[in-house]
Design a protein around this motif. Structure first.
Motif, PDB file in Angstrom:
ATOM      1  N   TRP A   1      -9.452  17.598  -2.744  1.00 38.64           N
ATOM      2  CA  TRP A   1      -7.999  17.759  -2.612  1.00 38.64           C
ATOM      3  C   TRP A   1      -7.181  16.760  -3.426  1.00 38.64           C
ATOM      4  O   TRP A   1      -6.025  17.012  -3.723  1.00 38.64           O
ATOM      5  CB  TRP A   1      -7.578  17.665  -1.147  1.00 38.64           C
ATOM      6  N   HIS A   2      -7.757  15.581  -3.780  1.00 34.58           N
ATOM      7  CA  HIS A   2      -6.951  14.576  -4.507  1.00 34.58           C
ATOM      8  C   HIS A   2      -7.004  14.889  -5.998  1.00 34.58           C
ATOM      9  O   HIS A   2      -8.081  15.048  -6.557  1.00 34.58           O
ATOM     10  CB  HIS A   2      -7.509  13.178  -4.237  1.00 34.58           C
TER      11      HIS A   2
ATOM     12  N   PRO B   1      -6.218   0.408  -5.142  1.00 38.50           N
ATOM     13  CA  PRO B   1      -6.788  -0.800  -4.547  1.00 38.50           C
ATOM     14  C   PRO B   1      -7.121  -1.920  -5.542  1.00 38.50           C
ATOM     15  O   PRO B   1      -6.886  -3.093  -5.253  1.00 38.50           O
ATOM     16  CB  PRO B   1      -8.061  -0.284  -3.860  1.00 38.50           C
TER      17      PRO B   1
ATOM     18  N   ASP C   1       6.791   1.786 -11.407  1.00 43.96           N
ATOM     19  CA  ASP C   1       5.382   2.088 -11.644  1.00 43.96           C
ATOM     20  C   ASP C   1       5.027   1.590 -13.034  1.00 43.96           C
ATOM     21  O   ASP C   1       5.900   1.514 -13.913  1.00 43.96           O
ATOM     22  CB  ASP C   1       5.137   3.611 -11.548  1.00 43.96           C
ATOM     23  N   ILE C   2       3.751   1.279 -13.217  1.00 42.23           N
ATOM     24  CA  ILE C   2       3.285   0.866 -14.545  1.00 42.23           C
ATOM     25  C   ILE C   2       3.467   2.016 -15.533  1.00 42.23           C
ATOM     26  O   ILE C   2       3.606   1.807 -16.734  1.00 42.23           O
ATOM     27  CB  ILE C   2       1.807   0.397 -14.438  1.00 42.23           C
TER      28      ILE C   2
ATOM     29  N   GLU D   1      -0.330  -1.011   0.744  1.00 46.21           N
ATOM     30  CA  GLU D   1      -1.290  -0.014   1.229  1.00 46.21           C
ATOM     31  C   GLU D   1      -2.649  -0.696   1.380  1.00 46.21           C
ATOM     32  O   GLU D   1      -2.902  -1.766   0.839  1.00 46.21           O
ATOM     33  CB  GLU D   1      -1.354   1.192   0.272  1.00 46.21           C
TER      34      GLU D   1
ATOM     35  N   HIS E   1      -4.123  -4.036  -6.103  1.00 51.09           N
ATOM     36  CA  HIS E   1      -3.367  -4.559  -4.953  1.00 51.09           C
ATOM     37  C   HIS E   1      -3.115  -6.060  -5.040  1.00 51.09           C
ATOM     38  O   HIS E   1      -1.987  -6.537  -4.856  1.00 51.09           O
ATOM     39  CB  HIS E   1      -4.104  -4.229  -3.641  1.00 51.09           C
TER      40      HIS E   1
ATOM     41  N   LEU F   1       2.177   0.271  -3.438  1.00 50.72           N
ATOM     42  CA  LEU F   1       1.429   1.528  -3.260  1.00 50.72           C
ATOM     43  C   LEU F   1       0.588   1.832  -4.491  1.00 50.72           C
ATOM     44  O   LEU F   1       0.381   2.991  -4.859  1.00 50.72           O
ATOM     45  CB  LEU F   1       2.397   2.687  -2.978  1.00 50.72           C
ATOM     46  N   THR F   2       0.118   0.767  -5.139  1.00 55.26           N
ATOM     47  CA  THR F   2      -0.751   0.960  -6.302  1.00 55.26           C
ATOM     48  C   THR F   2      -2.180   1.208  -5.824  1.00 55.26           C
ATOM     49  O   THR F   2      -2.464   1.203  -4.628  1.00 55.26           O
ATOM     50  CB  THR F   2      -0.714  -0.281  -7.212  1.00 55.26           C
TER      51      THR F   2
HETATM   52  N1  LIG Z   1      -3.743   9.523  -1.219  1.00 56.83           N
HETATM   53  C1  LIG Z   1      -3.679   9.345   0.102  1.00 56.83           C
HETATM   54  O1  LIG Z   1      -3.682  10.309   0.910  1.00 56.83           O
HETATM   55  C2  LIG Z   1      -3.574   7.976   0.672  1.00 56.83           C
HETATM   56  C3  LIG Z   1      -3.404   7.871   2.027  1.00 56.83           C
HETATM   57  C4  LIG Z   1      -3.239   6.635   2.574  1.00 56.83           C
HETATM   58  C5  LIG Z   1      -3.300   5.531   1.768  1.00 56.83           C
HETATM   59  N2  LIG Z   1      -3.512   5.618   0.443  1.00 56.83           N
HETATM   60  C6  LIG Z   1      -3.573   4.369  -0.345  1.00 56.83           C
HETATM   61  O2  LIG Z   1      -2.401   4.300  -1.140  1.00 56.83           O
HETATM   62  C7  LIG Z   1      -2.700   3.649  -2.377  1.00 56.83           C
HETATM   63  C8  LIG Z   1      -2.303   4.568  -3.510  1.00 56.83           C
HETATM   64  O3  LIG Z   1      -3.024   5.780  -3.375  1.00 56.83           O
HETATM   65  P1  LIG Z   1      -2.544   7.091  -4.136  1.00 56.83           P
HETATM   66  O4  LIG Z   1      -3.415   8.173  -3.644  1.00 56.83           O
HETATM   67  O5  LIG Z   1      -1.068   7.205  -4.054  1.00 56.83           O
HETATM   68  O6  LIG Z   1      -2.982   6.691  -5.650  1.00 56.83           O
HETATM   69  P2  LIG Z   1      -2.414   7.313  -7.007  1.00 56.83           P
HETATM   70  O7  LIG Z   1      -3.434   7.010  -8.050  1.00 56.83           O
HETATM   71  O8  LIG Z   1      -1.963   8.713  -6.798  1.00 56.83           O
HETATM   72  O9  LIG Z   1      -1.091   6.419  -7.299  1.00 56.83           O
HETATM   73  C9  LIG Z   1      -1.138   5.054  -7.631  1.00 56.83           C
HETATM   74  C10 LIG Z   1       0.055   4.713  -8.530  1.00 56.83           C
HETATM   75  O10 LIG Z   1       0.064   3.301  -8.787  1.00 56.83           O
HETATM   76  C11 LIG Z   1       0.373   3.098 -10.166  1.00 56.83           C
HETATM   77  N3  LIG Z   1      -0.198   1.816 -10.576  1.00 56.83           N
HETATM   78  C12 LIG Z   1      -1.506   1.505 -10.734  1.00 56.83           C
HETATM   79  N4  LIG Z   1      -1.641   0.220 -11.096  1.00 56.83           N
HETATM   80  C13 LIG Z   1      -0.387  -0.296 -11.166  1.00 56.83           C
HETATM   81  C14 LIG Z   1       0.114  -1.588 -11.455  1.00 56.83           C
HETATM   82  N5  LIG Z   1      -0.691  -2.595 -11.807  1.00 56.83           N
HETATM   83  N6  LIG Z   1       1.460  -1.778 -11.423  1.00 56.83           N
HETATM   84  C15 LIG Z   1       2.283  -0.754 -11.081  1.00 56.83           C
HETATM   85  N7  LIG Z   1       1.855   0.497 -10.783  1.00 56.83           N
HETATM   86  C16 LIG Z   1       0.525   0.714 -10.826  1.00 56.83           C
HETATM   87  C17 LIG Z   1      -0.232   4.286 -10.882  1.00 56.83           C
HETATM   88  O11 LIG Z   1       0.354   4.491 -12.134  1.00 56.83           O
HETATM   89  C18 LIG Z   1       0.025   5.419  -9.883  1.00 56.83           C
HETATM   90  O12 LIG Z   1       1.264   6.051 -10.135  1.00 56.83           O
HETATM   91  C19 LIG Z   1      -4.196   3.311  -2.341  1.00 56.83           C
HETATM   92  O13 LIG Z   1      -4.348   1.979  -1.905  1.00 56.83           O
HETATM   93  C20 LIG Z   1      -4.744   4.275  -1.298  1.00 56.83           C
HETATM   94  O14 LIG Z   1      -5.868   3.714  -0.652  1.00 56.83           O
HETATM   95  C21 LIG Z   1      -3.618   6.837  -0.142  1.00 56.83           C
END
Ligand SMILES: NC(=O)c1ccc[n+]([C@@H]2O[C@H](COP(=O)([O-])OP(=O)(O)OC[C@H]3O[C@@H](n4cnc5c(N)ncnc54)[C@H](O)[C@@H]3O)[C@@H](O)[C@H]2O)c1
Length: 377
Positions: A158-159, A72, A34-35, A92, A75, A69-70
Motif C-alpha cells: 500500500w505504501h 527515520p 521539505d528537502i 515521528e 530524524h 515528519l521526515t
Molecule cells: N506512512 C505511514 O502510514 C506512517 C504512519 C505513522 C508514522 N509514520 C512515520 O512518519 C515518518 C514519515 O513517513 P512517511 O510515510 O510520511 O514517509 P515519506 O517518505 O512519504 O515522507 C517523508 C518526507 O520527508 C522528506 N525528507 C526526507 N529527509 C528530509 C530531510 N533531511 N529534511 C527535510 N525533509 C526530508 C521527504 O522528501 C519526504 O517528503 C516516518 O518516521 C514513519 O515511520 C508513517
C-alpha cells in the motif's frame, strides 16, 4: 490558547497531521517544509497552509514547536537542527534510527531547556486509555502476562515509496514496534529485559502501488520478529511483529491478569472495542466512549478502528508547555521504547537476553471526557 507549529517532512503521513492540526483549537500551522520543495508546495496547496524553506521556518519566532515528519534515517539530524534553532521538537517515530543518536538528542534538548515529544500518540485513544484504566483499577488483578502483535503481508502492498521501511532504521521492529512497545510501557511501566528471534520472509519486495509500481526493493532487515518483553513489574509479554503474515486471527492485544483477561484493538490506530473476563463469567464489553476524542476530528468514533487523531500528542505537548506539566508522548518514553526495540534486534541477532539501561515513568492517564479540554489540566 493557540501555539504556532511548523512541519518538516511533507510525505505520506503529513496529511494526517495537517488534518488533525486544522481541527484542533490549539495548533496553528505556520508553515510546512521539505528537502524537496515540490513536496512542501503540494501539501501547502492541499491544506491551505504556507510552504516555506526549512531555514525560514526555523527562524520564525512565532513557531514554538517543529514537527519532524521526515524518514527515520533523517530524524536525528532534522531534530537536532530544530533544537539548534531554539524550538521544541515533536517527531515521528522512532525517536532516531539508533538508541545512541536518540540519547544524544534527548540530552541535547535537556541541556537547551527544550522539550522533545515523539509519536506514537495512539495510546491516547479511547480503547487504550480504557484498558489502562481497567488495569489501574484492578479489573483483572495483577498483570502476569500478555500477547501483542502487528501482522500484515507487507507494507509494499500500500505504501507508494516503501523503500525506507525495509532498511536499517525501520523494518517491522522499528516501524510497527513503537506502537506496541509504547502501548505496553504506558500500560505496565518500564521494561527490564528482552529476548527475541527474527527471520526474513523474502529478500526482495515489489512495490504494488503508485508511480513506482513493479519496482523491486532489496530487504535489509528481519521482517518477522518474535520477542518476549520482561517488565520491571514482573509481567512477561509476547510481542510479534511481522510483514510476512498472509492472514491471522490472533488478537492484536491481550493482557492476562490473575483474575481476568483484557482484549483490545491494535494500537496502530486510536479506535476500537475492549472486552474483558475480569470479574468472572463471560466476556463483556467495556464502555470506551467516555475516553473518546471524537470531538477533535469530528469524523471518527471510538468504536471505529481506524480513528486517526495523530497530532493529539502535539496538542498535549503544547498545553503542557503552557501549564508547565510533563507531556505524555515524551522523549524519555520514546528513548526507553527505542532501547527496548533496539534490544529486541540485538537479542534476535545475537541470541541473548538484553538488559535495559534506561527506564521511564508511565505517562499520566487521560481523565475521562471528550475532546481536547481533558488535556488542559
Ligand atoms: N506512512 C505511514 O502510514 C506512517 C504512519 C505513522 C508514522 N509514520 C512515520 O512518519 C515518518 C514519515 O513517513 P512517511 O510515510 O510520511 O514517509 P515519506 O517518505 O512519504 O515522507 C517523508 C518526507 O520527508 C522528506 N525528507 C526526507 N529527509 C528530509 C530531510 N533531511 N529534511 C527535510 N525533509 C526530508 C521527504 O522528501 C519526504 O517528503 C516516518 O518516521 C514513519 O515511520 C508513517
Amino acid at each position: 490558547m493557540t501555539i504556532g507549529i511548523g512541519i518538516i517532512g511533507c510525505g505520506f503521513i503529513s496529511d494526517a497531521y495537517l488534518r488533525g492540526a486544522a481541527r484542533s483549537g490549539h495548533l496553528s500551522v505556520l508553515g510546512v517544509a521539505d528537502i524537496v520543495p515540490e513536496a512542501a508546495a503540494a501539501k501547502a496547496d492541499a491544506h491551505g497552509v504556507a510552504a516555506r524553506p526549512i531555514d525560514d521556518l526555523l527562524a520564525d519566532p512565532a513557531v514554538e514547536i517543529v514537527v519532524n515528519l521526515t524518514v527515520p534515517l533523517a530524524h536525528a539530524e532534522v531534530s537536532t537542527r530544530i533544537l539548534d534553532a531554539g524550538k521544541h521538537v515533536y517527531t515521528e517515530k522512532p525517536l532516531a534510527a539508533t538508541f545512541s543518536a536518540a540519547s544524544a538528542l534527548v540530552a541535547h534538548a535537556a541541556q537547551a531547556g527544550l522539550r522533545v515529544g515523539c509519536a506514537p500518540d495512539t495510546f491516547f485513544g479511547a480503547p487504550h486509555q480504557a484498558i489502562r484504566r481497567a488495569v489501574d483499577e484492578g479489573v483483572i488483578g495483577r498483570v502476569v502476562g500478555g500477547s501483542v502483535g502487528f501482522y500484515n503481508p507487507g507494507m509494499e502492498s500500500w505504501h507508494p515509496a516503501p523503500d525506507f521501511l525495509f532498511k536499517p532504521g525501520a523494518g517491522p521492529v522499528l516501524d510497527a514496534g513503537p506502537y506496541l512497545a509504547t502501548y505496553l510501557v504506558n500500560l505496565l511501566g518500564p521494561v527490564r529485559s528482552v529476548v527475541a528471534a527474527g527471520s526474513r520472509g523474502r529478500d526482495r519486495r515489489t512495490i504494488a502501488t503508485g508511480p513506482r509500481r513493479g519496482e523491486h526493493i532489496e530487504v535489509e532487515v528481519d521482517t518477522t520478529v518474535n520477542a518476549v518483553l520482561e517488565f520491571a513489574s514482573g509481567a512477561d509479554v509476547a510481542l510479534t511483529v511481522s510483514w510476512d503474515v498472509p492472514g491471522t486471527t490472533r488478537p492484536p492485544i491481550e493482557v492476562y491478569g490473575e483474575t481476568g483477561t483484557l482484549s483490545g484493538p491494535t494500537p496502530n490506530w486510536f479506535g476500537g472495542e475492549v472486552r474483558t473476563t475480569g470479574g468472572g463469567g463471560e466476556w463483556r464489553d467495556i464502555d470506551v466512549s467516555r475516553f473518546a476524542f471524537g470531538e477533535i476530528t469530528g469524523e471518527a468514533r471510538p468504536g471505529v478502528i481506524v480513528a486517526d487523531y495523530r497530532s493529539i500528542g502535539i496538542v498535549d505537548m503544547a498545553l503542557a508547555l503552557r501549564s508547565g506539566r510533563p507531556h505524555r508522548a515524551s522523549g524519555d518514553l520514546a528513548l526507553h521504547v527505542l532501547e527496548v526495540l533496539e534490544g529486541i534486534l540485538t537479542a534476535a541477532a545475537e541470541g541473548r537476553r538484553i538488559e535495559m539501561a534506561t527506564t521511564c515513568e508511565r505517562p499520566a492517564p487521560l481523565p475521562p471526557g471528550a475532546g481536547e479540554e481533558v488535556l488542559e489540566g
